[in-house]
Design an enzyme around this catalytic site. Structure first.
Site, PDB file in Angstrom:
ATOM      1  N   GLY A  80       8.346   3.295   6.453  1.00 28.57           N
ATOM      2  CA  GLY A  80       8.331   2.946   4.995  1.00 28.57           C
ATOM      3  C   GLY A  80       8.858   4.088   4.136  1.00 28.57           C
ATOM      4  O   GLY A  80       8.307   4.360   3.073  1.00 28.57           O
ATOM      5  N   GLY A 134       8.543   5.232  -2.618  1.00 31.04           N
ATOM      6  CA  GLY A 134       7.439   5.844  -2.688  1.00 31.04           C
ATOM      7  C   GLY A 134       6.700   7.243  -1.795  1.00 31.04           C
ATOM      8  O   GLY A 134       7.410   8.074  -1.567  1.00 31.04           O
ATOM      9  N   ARG A 176      14.988  -1.734   3.967  1.00 31.87           N
ATOM     10  CA  ARG A 176      15.985  -1.436   3.246  1.00 31.87           C
ATOM     11  C   ARG A 176      16.863  -0.269   3.651  1.00 31.87           C
ATOM     12  O   ARG A 176      16.575   0.891   3.055  1.00 31.87           O
ATOM     13  CB  ARG A 176      15.762  -1.186   1.726  1.00 31.87           C
ATOM     14  CG  ARG A 176      15.174  -2.673   0.983  1.00 31.87           C
ATOM     15  CD  ARG A 176      14.364  -2.486  -0.179  1.00 31.87           C
ATOM     16  NE  ARG A 176      13.092  -1.878   0.053  1.00 31.87           N
ATOM     17  CZ  ARG A 176      12.396  -1.254  -1.366  1.00 31.87           C
ATOM     18  NH1 ARG A 176      12.753  -1.743  -2.241  1.00 31.87           N
ATOM     19  NH2 ARG A 176      11.166  -0.791  -1.094  1.00 31.87           N
ATOM     20  N   VAL A 209       8.381  -3.812  10.366  1.00 25.74           N
ATOM     21  CA  VAL A 209       7.230  -3.422  11.465  1.00 25.74           C
ATOM     22  C   VAL A 209       6.470  -4.485  11.654  1.00 25.74           C
ATOM     23  O   VAL A 209       5.954  -4.452  12.785  1.00 25.74           O
ATOM     24  CB  VAL A 209       6.391  -2.169  10.680  1.00 25.74           C
ATOM     25  CG1 VAL A 209       7.008  -0.770  10.678  1.00 25.74           C
ATOM     26  CG2 VAL A 209       5.691  -2.723   9.405  1.00 25.74           C
ATOM     27  N   TYR A 222      -6.230  -6.834   1.092  1.00 26.30           N
ATOM     28  CA  TYR A 222      -5.601  -5.652   0.970  1.00 26.30           C
ATOM     29  C   TYR A 222      -6.812  -4.635   1.378  1.00 26.30           C
ATOM     30  O   TYR A 222      -6.428  -4.010   2.333  1.00 26.30           O
ATOM     31  CB  TYR A 222      -4.893  -5.279  -0.371  1.00 26.30           C
ATOM     32  CG  TYR A 222      -4.347  -3.950  -0.249  1.00 26.30           C
ATOM     33  CD1 TYR A 222      -3.470  -3.625   0.289  1.00 26.30           C
ATOM     34  CD2 TYR A 222      -4.985  -2.840  -0.870  1.00 26.30           C
ATOM     35  CE1 TYR A 222      -2.883  -2.388   0.430  1.00 26.30           C
ATOM     36  CE2 TYR A 222      -4.633  -1.615  -0.922  1.00 26.30           C
ATOM     37  CZ  TYR A 222      -3.501  -1.280  -0.281  1.00 26.30           C
ATOM     38  OH  TYR A 222      -2.991  -0.174  -0.243  1.00 26.30           O
ATOM     39  N   THR A 277       4.003   4.370  -7.693  1.00 25.39           N
ATOM     40  CA  THR A 277       5.363   3.903  -6.870  1.00 25.39           C
ATOM     41  C   THR A 277       5.841   2.498  -7.127  1.00 25.39           C
ATOM     42  O   THR A 277       5.127   2.096  -7.962  1.00 25.39           O
ATOM     43  CB  THR A 277       4.879   4.123  -5.307  1.00 25.39           C
ATOM     44  OG1 THR A 277       3.650   2.972  -5.062  1.00 25.39           O
ATOM     45  CG2 THR A 277       4.171   5.498  -4.921  1.00 25.39           C
ATOM     46  N   PHE A 333       4.479   0.192  -5.499  1.00 20.10           N
ATOM     47  CA  PHE A 333       3.381  -0.308  -4.825  1.00 20.10           C
ATOM     48  C   PHE A 333       2.971  -1.538  -5.812  1.00 20.10           C
ATOM     49  O   PHE A 333       2.688  -2.861  -5.459  1.00 20.10           O
ATOM     50  CB  PHE A 333       2.315   0.569  -4.672  1.00 20.10           C
ATOM     51  CG  PHE A 333       0.962  -0.058  -4.367  1.00 20.10           C
ATOM     52  CD1 PHE A 333       0.569  -0.306  -2.915  1.00 20.10           C
ATOM     53  CD2 PHE A 333      -0.197  -0.356  -5.111  1.00 20.10           C
ATOM     54  CE1 PHE A 333      -0.584  -0.736  -2.353  1.00 20.10           C
ATOM     55  CE2 PHE A 333      -1.288  -1.076  -4.600  1.00 20.10           C
ATOM     56  CZ  PHE A 333      -1.621  -1.162  -3.233  1.00 20.10           C
TER      57      PHE A 333
END
Ligand code: NDP
Ligand code: 8X3
Length: 257
Positions: free
Chosen positions: A13, A17, A39, A65, A157, A192, A194
């Site tokens: 990742g 961020g 990306r 992932v 989450y 970020t 997020f």
């Protein structure tokens, strides 16, 4: 102090961020970097910048992932001189949606569980055997305040981050007797991408999350991750909970206007 100079540091990742900040902090400290994300264009830009500023050796992995086979193959086929990963920063992750559980979007659930839990496991499973064999290494998982206490509408989450916490604790126990270290860094509000991701690109709603308070920055977290990694080898920082001064718990913040 333990040095990360010339160590091979794998950041998942890293295209945004906290992961991108970790890449910068470890590059400044002289590490070699394997940077992964979907990306890869962003990773290319970051790698060029790090090479220009610090002469950093960077290997880029275009990686989802969630794809178990892709994770295994990509890591197994790293060139010989990149295989001995010293530090794994399991950072790739996301939230999707903020809904009551009984109204939640099941695709959102799948994506969070697949990336935050299963993805982290796939990467860990691929990297840690080499660390054990070499009797050297450090896994640093990015958890969340959300993994310590669920908050309204955070349900899945929060569950995914609670799973990260259990996995970190279990891994530390399983590696006892080796020299491999395991840490978890659990941030509160960090500004970020997020929240943009959580709200599926609704940037106005995302901005409100950080309105009228001073959130943590991704650099604040990278600084702590580097601190964990650079302790003497007999020191294992097991967990760090870090929040903005204007946050007490996942649900208690002050907005001073
Ligand atoms: P960002 O959205 O800015 O970054 C998320 C990173 O994760 C991106 O680089 C993204 O790369 C990567 N990622 C997401 N899904 C996948 C996937 N399937 N495969 C590979 N990479 C993936 O958010 P943050 O920097 O804030 O998030 C980083 C971590 O920190 C996450 O685990 C998050 O849960 C955690 N965290 C964040 C907090 C916050 O308030 N921001 C607080 C506590 C924890 P790409 O899309 O290019 O694949
Ligand atoms: C991200 C922090 O509180 O938005 O993990 O869940 S929070």
């Amino acid at each position: 102090m333990g040095s990360v100079k010339d160590r091979i540091v794998f950041v998942t990742g890293a295209s945004s961020g906290i992961g991108a900040s970790c890449a910068k902090f470890f590059a400044e400290a002289g590490a070699k970097l394997i940077l992964a994300a979907r990306r890869s264009d962003r990773l290319e830009t970051l790698a060029a910048e790090l090479h220009r500023h610090h002469g950093t050796d960077v290997r880029i992995l275009k990686l989802d992932v969630r794809d178990r086979q892709q994770v295994a193959e990509t890591l197994a086929t790293l060139p010989q001189n990149w295989q001995e990963i010293d530090i794994l920063i399991n950072n790739a992750g996301l939230s999707r949606g903020l809904d009551k559980l009984h109204e939640g979007n099941i695709d959102d659930w799948e994506e969070m569980i697949d990336a935050n839990v299963k993805g982290l496991l796939y990467v860990t499973r691929a990297v840690v055997p080499g660390m054990v064999e070499r009797d050297r290494g450090h896994i640093i998982n990015i958890g969340s305040i959300a993994g310590r206490h669920a908050y309204p509408n955070g349900n899945v989450y929060c569950a995914s981050k609670a799973a990260v916490r259990a996995i970190t604790q279990g891994l530390k126990q399983d590696l006892l007797g080796t020299s491999v270290r395991v840490s978890e860094v659990d941030p509160g509000l960090v500004e970020t991408e997020f929240s943009d991701v959580r709200f599926h690109g609704d940037t106005e709603r995302a901005k409100k999350v950080y309105e009228n308070l001073t959130p943590l920055t991704p650099d604040d977290i990278a600084d702590i991750v580097l601190f964990c990694a650079s302790r003497p080898l007999h020191v294992n920082i097991s967990e760090v909970l870090v929040v903005p001064t204007e946050q007490a718990t996942a649900t208690q913040v002050v907005r001073r206007g």
